[in-house]
Structures are given as structure tokens and as C-alpha cells.
Design a protein around this motif. Structure first.
Motif, mmCIF file in Angstrom:
data_model
loop_
_atom_site.group_PDB
_atom_site.id
_atom_site.type_symbol
_atom_site.label_atom_id
_atom_site.label_comp_id
_atom_site.label_asym_id
_atom_site.label_seq_id
_atom_site.Cartn_x
_atom_site.Cartn_y
_atom_site.Cartn_z
ATOM 1 N N ALA A 6 0.836 -1.204 0.000
ATOM 2 C CA ALA A 6 0.000 0.000 0.000
ATOM 3 C C ALA A 6 0.861 1.240 0.000
ATOM 4 C CB ALA A 6 -0.913 -0.013 1.220
ATOM 5 N N HIS A 7 1.940 1.232 0.778
ATOM 6 C CA HIS A 7 2.836 2.388 0.775
ATOM 7 C C HIS A 7 3.486 2.559 -0.591
ATOM 8 C CE1 HIS A 7 2.757 4.099 4.744
ATOM 9 N NE2 HIS A 7 2.769 2.890 5.274
ATOM 10 N N GLU A 8 3.929 1.443 -1.201
ATOM 11 C CA GLU A 8 4.567 1.545 -2.503
ATOM 12 C C GLU A 8 3.595 2.081 -3.546
ATOM 13 O OE1 GLU A 8 5.993 -2.338 -3.209
ATOM 14 O OE2 GLU A 8 7.617 -2.231 -1.752
ATOM 15 N N ALA A 9 2.310 1.707 -3.436
ATOM 16 C CA ALA A 9 1.332 2.171 -4.410
ATOM 17 C C ALA A 9 1.140 3.672 -4.337
ATOM 18 C CB ALA A 9 -0.005 1.451 -4.174
ATOM 19 N N TYR A 10 1.501 4.260 -3.196
ATOM 20 C CA TYR A 10 1.323 5.692 -3.056
ATOM 21 C C TYR A 10 2.645 6.401 -2.822
ATOM 22 C CZ TYR A 10 -3.660 5.503 -3.446
ATOM 23 O OH TYR A 10 -4.920 5.350 -3.963
ATOM 24 N N GLU A 11 3.717 5.845 -3.387
ATOM 25 C CA GLU A 11 4.948 6.603 -3.435
ATOM 26 C C GLU A 11 4.705 7.856 -4.279
ATOM 27 O OE1 GLU A 11 7.953 6.192 -1.898
ATOM 28 O OE2 GLU A 11 6.817 4.691 -0.777
ATOM 29 N N GLU A 12 5.403 8.912 -3.932
ATOM 30 C CA GLU A 12 5.154 10.168 -4.625
ATOM 31 C C GLU A 12 5.535 10.047 -6.103
ATOM 32 O OE1 GLU A 12 3.431 12.588 -2.828
ATOM 33 O OE2 GLU A 12 3.440 10.716 -1.716
ATOM 34 N N PRO A 13 4.676 10.496 -6.988
ATOM 35 C CA PRO A 13 4.946 10.368 -8.428
ATOM 36 C C PRO A 13 6.110 11.244 -8.866
ATOM 37 C CG PRO A 13 2.969 11.673 -8.040
ATOM 38 C CD PRO A 13 3.367 11.106 -6.717
ATOM 39 N N ARG A 14 6.641 10.956 -10.032
ATOM 40 C CA ARG A 14 7.771 11.726 -10.546
ATOM 41 C C ARG A 14 7.433 13.206 -10.693
ATOM 42 N NH1 ARG A 14 7.952 6.764 -13.000
ATOM 43 N NH2 ARG A 14 9.946 5.642 -12.809
ATOM 44 N N SER A 15 6.211 13.495 -11.110
ATOM 45 C CA SER A 15 5.822 14.899 -11.252
ATOM 46 C C SER A 15 5.880 15.627 -9.912
ATOM 47 C CB SER A 15 4.410 14.998 -11.838
ATOM 48 O OG SER A 15 4.374 14.529 -13.168
ATOM 49 N N ALA A 16 5.526 14.930 -8.843
ATOM 50 C CA ALA A 16 5.592 15.548 -7.517
ATOM 51 C C ALA A 16 7.040 15.854 -7.128
ATOM 52 C CB ALA A 16 4.946 14.630 -6.479
ATOM 53 N N ARG A 17 7.939 14.914 -7.417
ATOM 54 C CA ARG A 17 9.352 15.168 -7.118
ATOM 55 C C ARG A 17 9.879 16.342 -7.922
ATOM 56 N NH1 ARG A 17 10.257 9.358 -7.771
ATOM 57 N NH2 ARG A 17 11.665 9.798 -9.510
ATOM 58 N N LEU A 18 9.483 16.421 -9.193
ATOM 59 C CA LEU A 18 9.951 17.523 -10.019
ATOM 60 C C LEU A 18 9.408 18.852 -9.504
ATOM 61 C CD1 LEU A 18 11.395 18.741 -12.409
ATOM 62 C CD2 LEU A 18 9.483 18.044 -13.874
ATOM 63 N N VAL A 19 8.152 18.888 -9.095
ATOM 64 C CA VAL A 19 7.575 20.120 -8.572
ATOM 65 C C VAL A 19 8.282 20.545 -7.286
ATOM 66 C CG1 VAL A 19 5.507 21.100 -7.505
ATOM 67 C CG2 VAL A 19 5.328 19.869 -9.668
ATOM 68 N N ALA A 20 8.460 19.616 -6.356
ATOM 69 C CA ALA A 20 9.063 19.952 -5.070
ATOM 70 C C ALA A 20 10.488 20.474 -5.245
ATOM 71 C CB ALA A 20 9.046 18.738 -4.150
ATOM 72 N N TRP A 21 11.312 19.705 -5.947
ATOM 73 C CA TRP A 21 12.716 20.099 -6.080
ATOM 74 C C TRP A 21 12.902 21.197 -7.110
ATOM 75 C CZ3 TRP A 21 16.650 19.040 -2.942
ATOM 76 C CH2 TRP A 21 16.410 18.074 -1.956
ATOM 77 N N GLY A 22 12.026 21.245 -8.102
ATOM 78 C CA GLY A 22 12.071 22.364 -9.037
ATOM 79 C C GLY A 22 11.772 23.678 -8.347
ATOM 80 N N ASN A 23 10.781 23.677 -7.451
ATOM 81 C CA ASN A 23 10.480 24.895 -6.702
ATOM 82 C C ASN A 23 11.619 25.275 -5.765
ATOM 83 O OD1 ASN A 23 7.965 25.557 -7.800
ATOM 84 N ND2 ASN A 23 6.881 24.161 -6.426
ATOM 85 N N ALA A 24 12.267 24.267 -5.172
ATOM 86 C CA ALA A 24 13.432 24.560 -4.338
ATOM 87 C C ALA A 24 14.543 25.199 -5.167
ATOM 88 C CB ALA A 24 13.929 23.282 -3.661
ATOM 89 N N TRP A 25 14.719 24.716 -6.394
ATOM 90 C CA TRP A 25 15.735 25.292 -7.278
ATOM 91 C C TRP A 25 15.364 26.718 -7.678
ATOM 92 C CZ3 TRP A 25 15.326 26.852 -12.451
ATOM 93 C CH2 TRP A 25 16.542 27.186 -13.066
#
Length: 266
Positions: A6-25
Motif C-alpha cells: 500500500a505504501h509503494e502504491a502511493y509513493e510520490e509520483p515523478r511529477s511531484a518530485r519535479l515540482v518539489a525540487w524544481g520549486n526549491a531550485w
């Protein structure tokens, strides 16, 4: 479905990682290399296609190109059938994002990115290579659909958690086994989710909302596939009715948390 699945099924999607770290950049909280590494994760490569002046480049050059085009940050979209959460159009972009279930929209520049992940090799687990292509497409300007303010998302999530938990317990979903019982317990505890889900620069409330939304998503995944004591058609329909709005509320909260870097007042 085991708890780990269940946790693996709701790992954060790639788009979420790009948004989070893109905003940090964009905000100067992360270097280009750290941003690219965090977004890539365990993937072999990420390439952006279709962005004017930066076709076929990596994430670092693509973010730089978006900045020269006027972008000041990124927003997340997590659409589902009948719920274009985070999208602004046009139909071509919305259709591709809906098919994938995720997308990134630039703030200040009319462009969006949709990931496509492809395995290359005979055995995905051993010798396969996962290459990710981000397809850049024009998007309509405007605030994305159905994304609440962070404080409203937190309130809606808490209300939805309480109502759905009461309904699920009434239907004896907890009787399905220890996995669901643990998922229910996690709704009342923050200790099971890490504090570094988001990139540097995000407000604490965004982290808190994302933690809660992930626990809710894990519960929904478990309760959706386990029979419990609800065996009649009417009881199964009641359970589905309890889970449907909760799943939507959790997705809205996740999007609000990731978009907080650009949408919440400082």
C-alpha cells in the motif's frame, strides 16, 4: 494487499518530485545537480522533449530554459477520470496528463510537462533500464482546477478522515486483518511518515498535510482490496461510497501541499 505494498502504491509520483525540487531550485534552496539527482531517483535517465529551445535536454537545462521563458515555479496536477485536478487545458495536454495521472505546470510560462517511463531490456528487475521522457506541451494560463488553499485542504482532509474512519469501522473493515488496523492507527499518528517528504523551503504545514494525505491514501488502497466483514453488495457499495470522496480529498491535499511553494503567501 500487504501494508508495504500500500505504501509503494502511493509513493510520490515523478511529477511531484519535479515540482518539489524544481520549486526549491527556483527559490535558490537547492543546486541544479541536487535537484536533478532528487528528481531522477533510481531512474536511469530523464530527458525533456518538445520544449522550444531545449528539445532533448536533461532536467537541469530544461528548468533553466523554463526560467528564461518566464517561469517562476512549478505546480503539480494529479488528475483522475472525472476529476481534472490541477489542470488548465487545452484538451491535448489534459488528455495526456489524464492518461498518465500526473503532470507539471510551469508558473509564469504557458508550458507543462508529462512524464512517460519506459523499460528497456528483457528483465525489468535485473537488466532493464528505466528511461523517463518528459513531454513538454503548451498549457492555458490560469489557476488550476479544484486545488484548495493549504489551510482548506488540511481542514477538508481532517473532516474526511474522521467521517471515513467512522464509516469504515462501522462496516468492520478493521476486521479484515492487521494491515488495515495499522493503517487506521497511522491516521492518528505522524510518526510513520518522514519529515523530509518535500524539498527545502516548503512550509511546515505543507509537510504536515502531505504526511496526512499519504496515510489516507495508504488506508484507501488497503480498504479498497480487502473484504473485511462487508460481504454483501450493499455493504460493499457503502464502503466504496465512503472511500471515493476520501480518495479525492487526499489527492487534492497532496496537490495543495506541493503547490504551497508557489501558491501560499510567505
Amino acid at each position: 494487499m500487504p501494508q508495504t505494498e500500500a505504501h509503494e502504491a502511493y509513493e510520490e509520483p515523478r511529477s511531484a518530485r519535479l515540482v518539489a525540487w524544481g520549486n526549491a531550485w527556483f527559490a535558490g534552496h537547492a543546486s541544479p545537480d541536487d535537484t536533478a539527482d532528487a528528481v531522477r531517483g533510481d531512474d536511469e535517465s530523464h530527458v525533456v522533449r518538445g520544449l522550444p529551445g531545449a528539445d532533448g535536454v536533461g532536467l537541469t537545462l530544461a528548468l533553466g530554459r523554463l526560467r528564461t521563458m518566464g517561469a517562476t515555479g512549478l505546480r503539480l496536477a494529479l488528475p483522475a477520470p472525472g476529476h481534472p485536478l490541477g489542470l488548465t487545458g487545452p484538451a491535448e495536454f489534459n488528455g495526456r496528463a489524464m492518461e498518465t495521472g500526473e503532470a507539471v505546470l510551469a508558473v509564469g510560462a504557458p508550458w507543462g510537462l508529462v512524464p512517460e517511463a519506459l523499460w528497456h531490456g528483457a528483465d525489468h528487475a535485473d537488466d532493464g533500464v528505466l528511461a523517463v521522457t518528459w513531454h513538454a506541451l503548451p498549457v492555458n494560463p490560469g489557476f488550476p482546477a479544484d486545488v484548495p488553499a493549504l489551510r482548506d485542504a488540511e481542514r477538508e482532509l481532517m473532516e474526511g478522515m474522521r467521517e471515513a474512519t467512522e464509516a469504515l469501522v462501522r462496516l468492520d473493515v478493521a476486521g479484515a486483518g492487521p494491515e488495515v488496523q495499522r493503517a487506521l492507527a497511522r491516521l492518528r499518528s505522524r510518526s510513520s511518515e518522514p519529515d523530509d517528504l518535500l524539498a527545502p523551503g516548503y512550509p511546515p504545514r505543507a509537510v504536515r498535510v502531505l504526511q496526512s494525505a499519504r496515510r489516507v491514501s495508504a488506508l484507501v488502497a488497503l480498504a479498497s482490496v480487502t473484504e473485511g466483514a462487508a460481504v454483501s453488495a450493499s455493504e460493499m457499495a457503502q464502503r466504496a461510497g465512503a472511500l471515493r470522496p476520501l480518495e479525492r480529498t487526499a489527492r487534492k491535499a497532496r496537490v495543495a501541499a506541493y503547490n504551497a511553494a508557489v501558491d501560499e503567501p510567505r
